[in-house]
Scaffold this active site. Structure first.
Site, PDB file in Angstrom:
ATOM      1  CB  THR A 179       1.222   7.233  -6.754  1.00 40.00           C
ATOM      2  OG1 THR A 179       0.233   6.664  -5.896  1.00 40.00           O
ATOM      3  CG2 THR A 179       1.263   6.484  -8.070  1.00 40.00           C
ATOM      4  CG  HIS A 209       0.131   6.092   3.769  1.00 44.45           C
ATOM      5  ND1 HIS A 209       0.990   6.855   3.008  1.00 44.45           N
ATOM      6  CD2 HIS A 209      -0.782   5.590   2.907  1.00 44.45           C
ATOM      7  CE1 HIS A 209       0.605   6.807   1.745  1.00 44.45           C
ATOM      8  NE2 HIS A 209      -0.458   6.044   1.656  1.00 44.45           N
TER       9      HIS A 209
END
Length: 118
Positions: free
Chosen positions: A58, A111
């Site tokens: 983030t 990811h």
């Protein structure tokens, strides 16, 4: 008196995952989106943030957004997960049709390990 504190490793505090072909997929992520995300064909203008989970993704997204947007942060009515969608959570069609284009870059987060990354 009951102990309301959880100890490290307490199963109630651990995130829940589904093992999907050797990839730990967070519970709640549709398997169809994961499979679709693996088939996504990257475009020249795609900008990927590829990180290991829980290691500053983030933060990296916010910094990169600021660089691309001349230091102007997301507005209060914008959500980072919409501006920068998670490939294996939303799938290839969402990315192709709805991913945000900023400074001529389509913004994508993943990811996925290298062998699964488009």
């Amino acid at each position: 008196m009951a102990d309301d504190h959880h100890k490290p490793g307490d199963p109630e505090k651990l995130p829940a995952y589904t093992d999907h072909g050797g990839f730990l997929l967070p519970k709640g992520f549709p398997v169809e989106s994961f499979e679709s995300g693996k088939t996504y064909q990257a475009q020249d203008n795609d900008l990927f943030i590829v990180t290991y989970p829980k290691c500053g993704t983030t933060w990296t997204q916010h910094i990169t957004y600021l660089i691309l947007n001349n230091g102007v942060p997301l507005s209060p009515d914008q959500r980072l997960d919409v501006v920068w969608p998670h490939l294996e959570e939303v799938g290839a069609d969402f990315i192709a049709d709805k991913a945000t284009v900023l400074e001529n870059h389509r913004l994508i987060k993943t990811h996925l390990p290298y062998e699964f990354t488009p």
